[in-house]
Design an enzyme around this catalytic site. Sequence first.
Site, PDB file in Angstrom:
ATOM      1  N   GLN A   1       0.798  -1.224   0.000  1.00  0.00           N
ATOM      2  CA  GLN A   1       0.000   0.000   0.000  1.00  0.00           C
ATOM      3  C   GLN A   1       0.835   1.282   0.000  1.00  0.00           C
ATOM      4  OE1 GLN A   1      -2.577  -1.799   3.324  1.00  0.00           O
ATOM      5  NE2 GLN A   1      -4.028  -0.462   2.286  1.00  0.00           N
TER       6      GLN A   1
ATOM      7  N   GLU B   1      -4.935 -10.334   9.085  1.00  0.00           N
ATOM      8  CA  GLU B   1      -6.341 -10.453   8.687  1.00  0.00           C
ATOM      9  C   GLU B   1      -6.619 -11.527   7.638  1.00  0.00           C
ATOM     10  OE1 GLU B   1      -7.730  -6.626   7.482  1.00  0.00           O
ATOM     11  OE2 GLU B   1      -7.368  -5.718   9.429  1.00  0.00           O
TER      12      GLU B   1
ATOM     13  N   GLU C   1      -4.925  -2.161  14.392  1.00  0.00           N
ATOM     14  CA  GLU C   1      -5.342  -1.230  13.341  1.00  0.00           C
ATOM     15  C   GLU C   1      -6.670  -0.651  13.764  1.00  0.00           C
ATOM     16  OE1 GLU C   1      -5.676  -2.374   9.187  1.00  0.00           O
ATOM     17  OE2 GLU C   1      -3.885  -3.631   9.366  1.00  0.00           O
TER      18      GLU C   1
ATOM     19  N   GLU D   1      -5.724   2.011  -1.047  1.00  0.00           N
ATOM     20  CA  GLU D   1      -6.709   1.298  -0.247  1.00  0.00           C
ATOM     21  C   GLU D   1      -7.275   0.109  -1.049  1.00  0.00           C
ATOM     22  OE1 GLU D   1      -7.391   0.982   2.743  1.00  0.00           O
ATOM     23  OE2 GLU D   1      -9.345   0.031   2.655  1.00  0.00           O
ATOM     24  N   TRP D   2      -6.390  -0.838  -1.392  1.00  0.00           N
ATOM     25  CA  TRP D   2      -6.770  -2.069  -2.097  1.00  0.00           C
ATOM     26  C   TRP D   2      -7.726  -1.764  -3.246  1.00  0.00           C
ATOM     27  CZ3 TRP D   2      -3.081  -5.138  -0.852  1.00  0.00           C
ATOM     28  CH2 TRP D   2      -2.527  -5.060   0.419  1.00  0.00           C
TER      29      TRP D   2
END
Length: 493
Positions: free
Chosen positions: A26, A174, A387, A444-445
């Site tokens: 990212q 995650e 996070e 952001e993906w």
Amino acid sequence: IPLMSKNESWKFPAGFWWGVASAAFQVEGAVKAEGRGPSIWDALLHRVEGYTVANQTGDITDNQYYLYKQDIARIAALGVKTYSFSISWSRVFPFGNGPVNELALAHYDDVINTCIEYGVEPSVTLYHWDLPLNLQNTYGGWLGPQIVDDFVAYAKVVFGRYGNRVARWFTVNEPIVFCDNYPLPDNYFTNTSIPKVQQPYWCGHHVILAHANAYHLAKSMGINGTVSFKTNGGYKIPLTNSSEDAIAVQRAWDFNEGWFANPIFLTGDYPQYLKEFVSGFLPEFTDAEKSLINGSADIFAHDAYTSQFYMAPDSGIAACTSNTSNPLYPSCANTTYTYTTADGGWNVGPAADPLSPWLHKATDWVPLFLHYIQDTWKPTGGIAVTEFGFAEPFEVLKTIKADILFDPIRSSYYREYMEAILIAISEGVDVKGTLAWSIVDNLEWNSGFQVKFGMQYVNLTTQERAYKASFFEYVNAFKLYGTDPVTPHFVSS
Ligand code: GBH
């Protein structure tokens, strides 16, 4: 904006660690530099039309591969205690396994040493979704059992090189997201014969084994620093006080956090409901594996952004035998409960196609959430919120014409969240640390660069950074309530 209020019974204990986080894909850019091999995310963003909103890629992002020194200096100047970043597996092993790339190792050496020079503790995640493409192509990535050995071999090189200098390690970030929420497009990556509905469970199974083996390896190598696993998910609230909704909530915990946290913190094995409901194809651990897995994390590291209200599905619980209708979630989870975010009266984050607006400022539920984790999984080493963050809604950015420095809703998110953590601590929850997402605005993906989670704004043309108001809000919590002083560090160059 109201300032954080002073409450005499609130205190962050001595040694409380706090910082900002990022992930290699990212922020780094430089995807072809110094021998880096491609990851699945390079392939996805370059080759799948529409995978990000405006077909943005990770090629440049924040260019942190080259600008890390400035980025570390900028957080050190605010007194931030730790920087949590991830290492790009395909830099270290361009093919995922096989030859090691010495240039990549030298690069992260310098990132880690720079942190230390600036008085910032390095925290390192080994895997934040950027799987070496070669491993996906040769054996289906996390679907193939060989991933366990390849991950451990990667961990061994990294632990061996940096194990004396890193304050805390996170193995995998995650897994729900890459095993279930963001599955790879159908038929895009080949080399698996596992049916889609079963894929999340094989992926998760290999993740848990890879983590547990890496954990024990770290301990046997005697490296410094804690070693943990990052789960994620919001606080789950029953929509009504019906017994059906209470059951739906329990199932949601089991299918999300419990899937990973029960094996690692409780029993070495999956939650009972998961075993019953995913019947016939939930992979099984051997007894030896169970004892390896049970207790394999020093801290309960959890990424918690938001909350949702859960309810039983209208149609009743469907059997989990074939693929479910929602292509975004191939697992059995959404046949056993459903949820809404409509009833919280919360501020909503930015809605960016193709993501639904999943993000709400639901900070009122944070103390209960932390109690829930402590009571349910009883982590002996405490809990860390690894996070949390909020992206300023687009409408607010438009109105105030400062997409950047003044972020009122995000600021209140951080203020309220930190207050909620202080409340939980005062009530006896053992919270060890917090990592705000993220050090800078980043990719952001599949929402690309539109959705901005940074503590700092980034001008993507000039790569200039600027602190946002919310960053000061976050630091202020530690100035007001810290036992340890907030100490800015400056290094002359
Ligand atoms: C984190 O995931 C990631 O670790 C980080 O890389 C990311 O930048 C950050 O959050 C902000 O998003 O489309 O409604 O199905 C947080 C968990 C899981 C939240 C996937 C968004 C998609 C929701 N994320 N989820 S939806």
